[in-house]
Design a protein around this motif. Structure first.
Motif, PDB file in Angstrom:
ATOM      1  N   GLY A 119      -5.415   2.669  -3.913  1.00  0.00           N
ATOM      2  CA  GLY A 119      -5.171   3.590  -5.012  1.00  0.00           C
ATOM      3  C   GLY A 119      -6.384   3.774  -5.904  1.00  0.00           C
ATOM      4  O   GLY A 119      -6.666   4.886  -6.370  1.00  0.00           O
ATOM      5  N   LYS A 120      -7.131   2.688  -6.134  1.00  0.00           N
ATOM      6  CA  LYS A 120      -8.325   2.771  -6.975  1.00  0.00           C
ATOM      7  C   LYS A 120      -9.369   3.713  -6.375  1.00  0.00           C
ATOM      8  O   LYS A 120     -10.103   4.392  -7.098  1.00  0.00           O
ATOM      9  N   VAL A 135       0.834  -1.199   0.000  1.00  0.00           N
ATOM     10  CA  VAL A 135       0.000   0.000   0.000  1.00  0.00           C
ATOM     11  C   VAL A 135       0.868   1.249   0.000  1.00  0.00           C
ATOM     12  O   VAL A 135       0.503   2.282  -0.553  1.00  0.00           O
ATOM     13  N   TRP A 136       2.054   1.143   0.594  1.00  0.00           N
ATOM     14  CA  TRP A 136       2.948   2.293   0.726  1.00  0.00           C
ATOM     15  C   TRP A 136       3.902   2.394  -0.452  1.00  0.00           C
ATOM     16  O   TRP A 136       5.091   2.682  -0.295  1.00  0.00           O
ATOM     17  N   ASN A 137       3.415   2.125  -1.648  1.00  0.00           N
ATOM     18  CA  ASN A 137       4.275   2.259  -2.822  1.00  0.00           C
ATOM     19  C   ASN A 137       4.282   3.714  -3.292  1.00  0.00           C
ATOM     20  O   ASN A 137       3.525   4.551  -2.807  1.00  0.00           O
ATOM     21  N   VAL A 138       5.156   3.995  -4.266  1.00  0.00           N
ATOM     22  CA  VAL A 138       5.372   5.383  -4.679  1.00  0.00           C
ATOM     23  C   VAL A 138       4.127   5.997  -5.304  1.00  0.00           C
ATOM     24  O   VAL A 138       3.840   7.191  -5.116  1.00  0.00           O
ATOM     25  N   ALA A 139       3.344   5.189  -6.026  1.00  0.00           N
ATOM     26  CA  ALA A 139       2.128   5.719  -6.651  1.00  0.00           C
ATOM     27  C   ALA A 139       1.126   6.168  -5.594  1.00  0.00           C
ATOM     28  O   ALA A 139       0.539   7.255  -5.687  1.00  0.00           O
ATOM     29  N   ASN A 140       0.914   5.340  -4.567  1.00  0.00           N
ATOM     30  CA  ASN A 140      -0.017   5.716  -3.504  1.00  0.00           C
ATOM     31  C   ASN A 140       0.499   6.887  -2.680  1.00  0.00           C
ATOM     32  O   ASN A 140      -0.286   7.711  -2.190  1.00  0.00           O
ATOM     33  N   LEU A 141       1.812   6.974  -2.504  1.00  0.00           N
ATOM     34  CA  LEU A 141       2.374   8.112  -1.767  1.00  0.00           C
ATOM     35  C   LEU A 141       2.115   9.423  -2.511  1.00  0.00           C
ATOM     36  O   LEU A 141       1.844  10.455  -1.888  1.00  0.00           O
ATOM     37  N   ARG A 181       0.333   1.542 -13.102  1.00  0.00           N
ATOM     38  CA  ARG A 181       0.092   0.593 -14.186  1.00  0.00           C
ATOM     39  C   ARG A 181       1.389   0.010 -14.737  1.00  0.00           C
ATOM     40  O   ARG A 181       1.454  -1.176 -15.062  1.00  0.00           O
ATOM     41  N   THR A 182       2.418   0.827 -14.838  1.00  0.00           N
ATOM     42  CA  THR A 182       3.671   0.378 -15.446  1.00  0.00           C
ATOM     43  C   THR A 182       4.403  -0.621 -14.556  1.00  0.00           C
ATOM     44  O   THR A 182       4.922  -1.640 -15.029  1.00  0.00           O
ATOM     45  N   TYR A 183       4.447  -0.364 -13.254  1.00  0.00           N
ATOM     46  CA  TYR A 183       5.220  -1.202 -12.329  1.00  0.00           C
ATOM     47  C   TYR A 183       4.340  -2.090 -11.461  1.00  0.00           C
ATOM     48  O   TYR A 183       4.780  -2.568 -10.417  1.00  0.00           O
ATOM     49  N   ASP A 184       3.107  -2.319 -11.884  1.00  0.00           N
ATOM     50  CA  ASP A 184       2.190  -3.230 -11.200  1.00  0.00           C
ATOM     51  C   ASP A 184       2.035  -2.846  -9.724  1.00  0.00           C
ATOM     52  O   ASP A 184       2.192  -3.674  -8.819  1.00  0.00           O
ATOM     53  N   ASP A 187      -0.897  13.890 -10.348  1.00  0.00           N
ATOM     54  CA  ASP A 187      -2.021  13.176 -10.962  1.00  0.00           C
ATOM     55  C   ASP A 187      -1.601  12.520 -12.274  1.00  0.00           C
ATOM     56  O   ASP A 187      -2.086  11.446 -12.629  1.00  0.00           O
ATOM     57  N   LEU A 188      -0.681  13.155 -12.996  1.00  0.00           N
ATOM     58  CA  LEU A 188      -0.215  12.577 -14.255  1.00  0.00           C
ATOM     59  C   LEU A 188       0.683  11.373 -14.039  1.00  0.00           C
ATOM     60  O   LEU A 188       0.703  10.447 -14.856  1.00  0.00           O
TER      61      LEU A 188
END
Length: 256
Positions: A129-130, A65-71, A120-123, A112-113
């Motif tokens: 996040g959804k 959950v604490w991945n870079v996208a969610n951060l 999506r790129t790094y699964d 946001d971009l």
């Protein structure tokens, strides 16, 4: 020389043979026991490794959950109250505070971009996040529009149209989710980009021809907002009809 009776010799040989057989049996039994103990030890170690692997996998799933996208998404959520405070500081008309508010808004738009692309790129797609990503998008845009309208920089009907469209399409997605997912269209992505540019220009205290330009950019954003919204409605209707037809066909096939 005194000879040894044959019976005695035979008895001695029989005793030695029995002893050898007993020794071999004992050795065989010990070997089997050692092999069984080794097998048991390997099995216990394998079980411990399996349990350790499961615990590690569970820990990884929790930490994912604490991945870079969610951060980045969390950062965008935290920027919303900061943006509002900067936007309304000193009455909301100080150019310096408005410039800082624009910087916060720009950072939110940039994250946001990137967060969706990274996920999506790094699964790195997660349930959090959804849910959080669209909330963060609507929150920063809604906060900017409401602040601008409350300060008199943007007509309220513009804010109502944009936010009404966003909330309406979100509700529509949930209503047809049983039939499938409405994918993001190219028009929707262009709408988001144009809205961000237009709102960002209104956040800045622009004058002269730049103030005139932002009016036209916002006009384009409004057109894309309405057109892309109608396209999503069309997609939802088609998706629902197709889902109903497929369900009826499956039901008839099951009955037949």
């Amino acid at each position: 020389m005194t000879g040894i009776p044959a019976s005695a010799a035979g008895g001695s040989s029989g005793a030695r043979g029995a002893a050898s057989a007993a020794g071999a049996a004992a050795q065989g039994s010990a070997a089997e026991g050692g092999s069984g103990a080794a097998d048991t030890a390997w099995a216990d170690e394998g079980a411990r490794a399996s349990r350790g692997g499961k615990l590690t996998a569970a820990a990884v799933n929790q930490a994912s959950v604490w991945n870079v996208a969610n951060l980045l998404t969390m950062l965008r959520l935290l920027l919303v109250p900061g943006f509002v405070a900067l936007m309304l500081a000193d009455g909301g008309y100080d150019p310096a505070w408005r410039s800082l508010a624009w910087a916060a808004f720009a950072i939110a738009m940039i994250t946001d971009l990137f967060d969706g692309h990274l996920a999506r790129t790094y699964d790195l797609v997660t349930d959090f996040g959804k849910i959080a990503d669209p909330i963060a998008d609507k929150a920063i845009m809604g906060a900017a529009l409401i602040c601008l309208s409350s300060l008199g920089d943007l007509p309220w009907w513009v804010t109502v149209v944009i936010l009404g469209r966003e909330l309406g399409i979100t509700l529509l997605r949930f209503l047809v989710i049983r039939y499938g997912v409405i994918p993001a269209s190219r028009g929707g992505k262009l709408k988001t980009l144009t809205q961000g540019v237009a709102v960002g220009m209104y956040v800045l205290a622009l004058t002269g021809w730049l103030a005139t330009l932002r009016f036209w950019v916002m006009g384009v954003a409004l057109v894309l907002t309405v057109v892309s919204g109608l396209d999503y409605v069309r997609q939802a209707i088609v998706l629902r009809r197709r889902g109903i037809i497929e369900r009826r066909a499956a039901a008839e096939e099951a009955e037949g």
